[in-house]
Design an enzyme around this catalytic site. Structure first.
Site, PDB file in Angstrom:
ATOM      1  N   ASP A 165       0.836  -1.200   0.000  1.00 27.41           N
ATOM      2  CA  ASP A 165       0.000   0.000   0.000  1.00 27.41           C
ATOM      3  C   ASP A 165       0.869   1.247   0.000  1.00 27.41           C
ATOM      4  OD1 ASP A 165       0.700  -0.730   2.708  1.00 27.41           O
ATOM      5  OD2 ASP A 165      -0.693   0.803   3.419  1.00 27.41           O
TER       6      ASP A 165
ATOM      7  N   GLU B 156       0.039  -0.796   5.897  1.00 28.07           N
ATOM      8  CA  GLU B 156       1.124  -0.179   6.650  1.00 28.07           C
ATOM      9  C   GLU B 156       0.990   1.331   6.686  1.00 28.07           C
ATOM     10  OE1 GLU B 156       5.125   1.320   7.750  1.00 28.07           O
ATOM     11  OE2 GLU B 156       3.922   1.780   5.987  1.00 28.07           O
TER      12      GLU B 156
END
Length: 400
Positions: A85, A150
């Site tokens: 991500d 994250e």
């Protein structure tokens, strides 16, 4: 001139540059998977890895897809961890290259996530695949822990992926997390620990009134200044062998008062402490509360609230594994990296509860910035370092 990405339907998965381009072209802004985990799953499955993609949920947070893959059933288990991500691109018009284009210009590969951390993850995947092709009978196992959470709340990502894997009987021996650890060159820095993070919200209560009649009012700003001065009057600690001193920064100070002739009713401040392994969140909060009580006495009315945190300080003690990583970096770059605990938090704070973890990745100068980019040469260097590390690690395992 820009070089357009190669045919991504037929790229060599052992080429870290091509794999980085492919991942950058996946618009995986948290919490969207964007095709990135699907691409990695396809590559790893084709190379013989068992791949699973659990989705985790929690009230008030988006569902997040994650990936766990493993090849081999014996120990030791070497884990490569990371995230696909990325943060939003911001003003897309401010970019000089397409944010999800993966173009190469003047030796730099451009795009959101190029250095944080799709480039690092791609280089490590390519190295692992090359190692397995060259050493199909190597002892032990290689596993991947990859999250899509994250850069977001970090609630439905690595922390739950680790719990899920542990509940299934998975056990890990060592982990390499591919965050962009290097400030300027690939020989600069290995992260062997991280500071914790604790945020406090302080409110001082007063009594609103006319500035011309101060005896009828109570100015909370005086109390706030007094309390904040007490928090910063004495250092929290002197640091340790591997950590700098803990650091408190006031990040917001507000009274919400547009008038110049009114004493406000409240003053509010927010502060954040990046703390070393002298403290836990609980002991640090207790110390802050003690300082506030002493400074307030009976004359300052206040409230302090600490935000929940899962960002604790930790250290992977220097030893054989840390030395093995440093040896691989030195062998490929010609210079031994420093062992550091600086910077913000990372998912290593979760992994450290399951096995020793160190962080090493590409140069992170442009992470989260407009025109984020990574040097093509750094991707190749990281692939070589990771391959050398895997070779040394499993050679040592075979000798035991």
């Amino acid at each position: 001139m820009d070089t357009q990405p190669r045919d991504l339907l037929a790229f060599d998965p052992l080429d870290p540059v091509a794999l980085t381009q492919a991942l950058v072209r996946c618009p995986s802004v948290t919490p969207a998977e964007g095709g990135a985990l699907g691409l990695i799953a396809e590559l790893l499955a084709a190379e013989g890895f068992t791949v699973e993609r659990p989705v985790f949920s929690a009230a008030g947070t988006p569902d997040v897809e994650n990936l766990y893959a493993r090849i081999g059933r014996e120990g030791p288990v070497f884990v490569i961890a990371g995230h696909t991500d990325v943060v939003p691109v911001g003003d897309a018009g401010a970019w000089t290259r397409a944010p999800f284009g993966g173009t190469i210009s003047d030796g730099m590969l451009h795009g959101r996530g190029a250095c944080d951390m799709k480039g690092g993850l791609a280089a490590m995947i390519a190295a692992a695949l090359r190692f397995r092709r060259e050493n199909p009978d190597a002892p032990g196992s290689i596993a991947f822990l990859i999250t899509g959470d994250e850069e977001g709340p970090a609630v439905n990502g690595t922390v739950k992926l680790l719990e899920w894997a542990h509940a299934r009987g998975e056990r890990f021996d060592h982990c390499l997390l591919g965050e962009p650890t290097n400030p300027a060159t690939m020989s600069d820095m290995i992260k062997i620990g991280r500071r914790g993070s604790l945020t406090g919200r302080l409110t001082v209560h007063g009594k609103q009134g006319h500035v011309g009649y101060p005896h009828l009012a109570e100015n909370p700003i005086r109390g706030m200044v007094r309390l904040l001065a007490a928090l910063e009057a004495t250092a929290l600690d002197k640091g340790t062998a591997h950590f700098d001193p803990s650091n408190l920064e006031v990040t917001t100070l507000d009274v919400g008062n547009p008038a110049t002739n009114v004493v406000p009713a409240q003053a509010r401040a927010v502060f954040n402490i990046r703390f070393n392994d002298v403290w836990t969140p609980e002991t640090l909060a207790a110390e802050i509360e003690r300082r506030l009580r002493e400074a307030a006495g009976n004359s300052v009315r206040y409230e302090i609230v600490f935000e929940p945190t899962n960002a604790v300080a930790f250290l992977t003690e220097p030893g054989p594994f840390v030395a093995m990583v440093a040896d691989a970096v030195e062998a490929e770059t010609g210079r031994r990296p420093a062992l550091s605990t600086t910077g913000g938090t990372s998912d290593a704070r979760f992994i450290k509860s399951y096995c020793p973890v160190v962080e090493y990745g590409v140069v992170g100068q442009t992470m989260h910035q407009v025109d984020e980019r990574v040097a093509v040469a750094d991707l190749l260097t990281l692939e070589a370092i990771t391959h050398r590390l895997l070779t040394s690690y499993f050679a040592a395992a075979g000798a035991d």
